[in-house]
Design an enzyme around this catalytic site. Structure first.
Site: not given
Ligand code: AGP
Length: 613
Positions: A74, A493, A2, A490, A27, A608, A486, A100-101, A509
């Protein structure tokens, strides 16, 4: 995370606060609010959604004064709506506060306050703080002492800023742990408070950053800095030379690098409030899971796209190993068309950072239509995926701005590990000692992430060696097979290099025909149950002259003697190792893309959140 802005001085606080919040939009947030002391009483304006909605509300119903605080939220607890938006007031309306938190123990604090007759107006954890401040204020102590007393009840990481209509000459701010910063800015007969420098850079470059367990009492004349224990702290303000845009990323060049490094914090937060380390138990209240239903579950089908699907592949191993429930992983865009077999005891578990991915939402709807119980692991509270779920686990990772997902990959790995333990606990299939041991391992995860992040300079050297390659293979086995997928995604992309992730055992194989000096191979070989197989994989690769980059556990001299490059990770319990082994691969992809001069945060052709099919 936040955003916070506060002001005290001769000017009107409202525009200063709102402009400051605007500079914190990067943010990420889902609601916003502002509170100003006007003619002796605190006026609050809050709105869900983007800042322009709050600006319109303030235009319609203006507030002004010389003391105020504002916040972009957030959501981690409670939907992103006006009711849950900060600033929050207590019962008397004399105190208003932004935070925040995560108040890890907010459930018990809320119960205690309700038992004392407090009526809560929001679903947030933050609201317990302002009621605690009021409770202590009622004993006749000043705001800063009431704040000190209130904060002593809290567990977790916090940044808190508050004002009181009864003490209109001050702002009180405090920081505990690493829940985002609190900075105090110095002006001429005016002072500023902010969670991030960009919010106040147009007014001042003279700043004091609070450290953990520090409190600031801010008046127009200046700053009184103390520890939470009340000791006075001498300070010399920093002079900030950043330009405003650079300030948004802090000391990082890109949001992706910032978010890779934020994983110490995001892993801490995804665990926050969910683990009883004493009892060795997991609590996931938003899942709405009963022991009775847990015992009935006969299959879990994990559905997701891209990086989230690879997180689900790790989750399959964890849930099957710990909870002994059969798990399938299906790409969401495939699941919805394969006429899936669903029973009333099937759980469909969606994983989605945005919670808005069209293929994942459609697959969830398909599962629901066929009678499954639908859960989701989401980062965006209030997202569609969360809303249509019968229960959810919030990643609690803060906004992820970079298109390439990083912290929203590692958080669901922890969330599924916790889910597996909870399921086993409710089904009574896990001996207490084993359960406690599995839970205890969680406490080490953020530190292990910190250790591997500290090795970033070693990854930069590997990136320099690989930056001109045109293709690459990633190999992994068992719980780290998805790490190979993954890692390859990365690199693909953000650097546009063709890369493929493969199960290590599959090379013989067919794909081994590709091996030669032009085909580098990245082999994920931490000290886990499959390490011997991966060592032989390295030998097979070298025998065909493929350059080998290995991920190995610190001290593994065998691999050090075989591979061309080694990126080391700390010794990690094998079920948690994918959280750690992926980090060098995130950094490797990032640094190769930077060396190739590409737009790391906004790669070509990508969005995104893929809200179209
Ligand atoms: C991952 O780096 C990509 N951005 C992409 O694969 C992403 O994971 C996928 O589109 C799913 O997004 P979601 O988690 O928001 O559903």
């Amino acid at each position: 995370m936040c955003g916070i802005v506060g002001y005290i001085g001769p000017r009107d606080a409202t525009p200063i606060i709102l402009n400051g919040l605007k500079r914190l939009e990067y943010r990420g947030y889902d609601s916003a609010g502002v509170a100003v002391l006007q003619e002796g009483s605190i006026k609050v304006r809050r709105e869900a959604g983007k800042l322009e909605r709050l600006l319109a509300l303030v235009d319609e119903d203006p507030i002004s004064g010389h003391l105020g605080i504002g916040h972009t939220r957030w959501a981690t607890h409670g939907e992103p709506n006006a009711r849950n938006a900060h600033p929050h007031m207590g019962a008397t309306g004399e105190v208003v506060l932004v935070h925040n938190g995560i108040v890890e123990n907010f459930l018990e604090l809320r119960e205690e306050l309700v038992a004392e007759g407090v009526e809560f107006k929001s679903d947030t954890d933050t609201e317990v703080i302002v009621h605690l401040v009021e409770k202590h204020l009622a004993t006749g102590i000043p705001l800063e002492e009431a704040a000190r007393a209130a904060l002593s009840h809290l567990q977790g990481h916090h940044g808190v800023v508050m004002v009181s209509s009864k003490e209109p000459d001050k702002i009180v701010a405090a920081r505990i742990g690493n829940a985002g910063g609190v900075a105090i800015g110095f002006g001429q007969d005016e002072m500023f408070v902010a969670s991030d420098i960009p919010a106040i850079l147009e007014h001042t470059r003279e700043v004091v950053f609070l450290e953990s367990r520090q409190m600031a009492v801010v008046t127009r004349a200046g700053l009184k800095l103390e520890t939470l224990e009340g000791e006075k702290i001498e300070y010399t303000p920093d002079i900030i030379s950043w330009d405003p845009v650079a300030a948004e990323k802090g000391e990082y060049r890109h949001f992706m690098q910032k978010e890779i490094h934020e994983q110490i914090r995001s892993l801490t937060d995804t665990i926050a409030g969910r683990v009883d380390f004493e009892e060795g138990r997991i609590r996931l209240p938003q899942l709405n899971l009963t022991a009775d239903f847990a015992k009935k579950i006969d299959r879990i089908i994990i559905i997701a796209c891209g990086t989230a699907a690879y997180a689900g592949m790790v989750g399959k191993v964890l849930i099957e190993k710990i909870a002994r429930i059969p798990v399938e992983v299906d790409i969401a865009s495939e699941f919805r068309y394969r006429d899936p077999i669903i029973t009333p005891n099937t759980v469909v578990l969606a994983i989605s950072q945005s919670g808005e991915t069209a293929d994942t939402l459609a697959a969830m709807a398909e599962g629901k239509a066929r009678g499954a119980t639908v859960w989701s692991i989401v980062n965006v509270i209030g997202s569609q995926a969360m809303r249509i779920s019968d229960g959810y686990i919030s990643m609690q990772s803060g906004p992820e701005i970079g298109v390439a997902s990083t912290k929203a990959y590692t958080a669901p790995l922890v969330d599924q590990y916790m889910l597996a333990i909870l399921l086993a606990d409710l089904r009574g299939t896990l001996p207490e000692a084993e359960r406690k041991a599995l839970v205890a391992e969680l406490a080490r995860v953020p530190d292990l992430a910190g250790q591997v992040l500290a090795r970033e300079p070693e990854v930069v050297k590997v990136a320099e060696a690989l930056k001109d390659i045109t293709h690459c293979l990633y190999l992994g086995r068992g719980v780290n097979m998805p790490t190979a997928y993954e890692g390859a995604l990365k690199l693909k992309e953000i650097s546009y290099i063709h890369a493929e992730g493969y199960p290590g055992g599959e090379m013989k194989h067919g794909p081994i025909a590709l091996f030669d000096e032009s085909m580098p191979v990245i082999i994920i070989a931490p000290r886990d149950p499959w390490v011997d197989k991966m060592v032989s994989q390295i030998e097979q690769s070298k025998a065909r002259r493929s350059p080998v980059v290995a991920i190995a556990t610190e001290g593994d001299s065998v691999i050090a003697g075989l591979a061309d490059h080694v990126m080391y990770v700390p010794e990690t319990p094998w079920m948690l190792s994918p959280i750690i082994t992926v980090i060098p691969l995130q950094l490797l992809a990032y640094h190769i893309a930077v060396l190739r001069g590409l737009d790391v945060d906004q790669p070509r052709n990508l969005a995104k959140s893929v809200t179209v099919e």
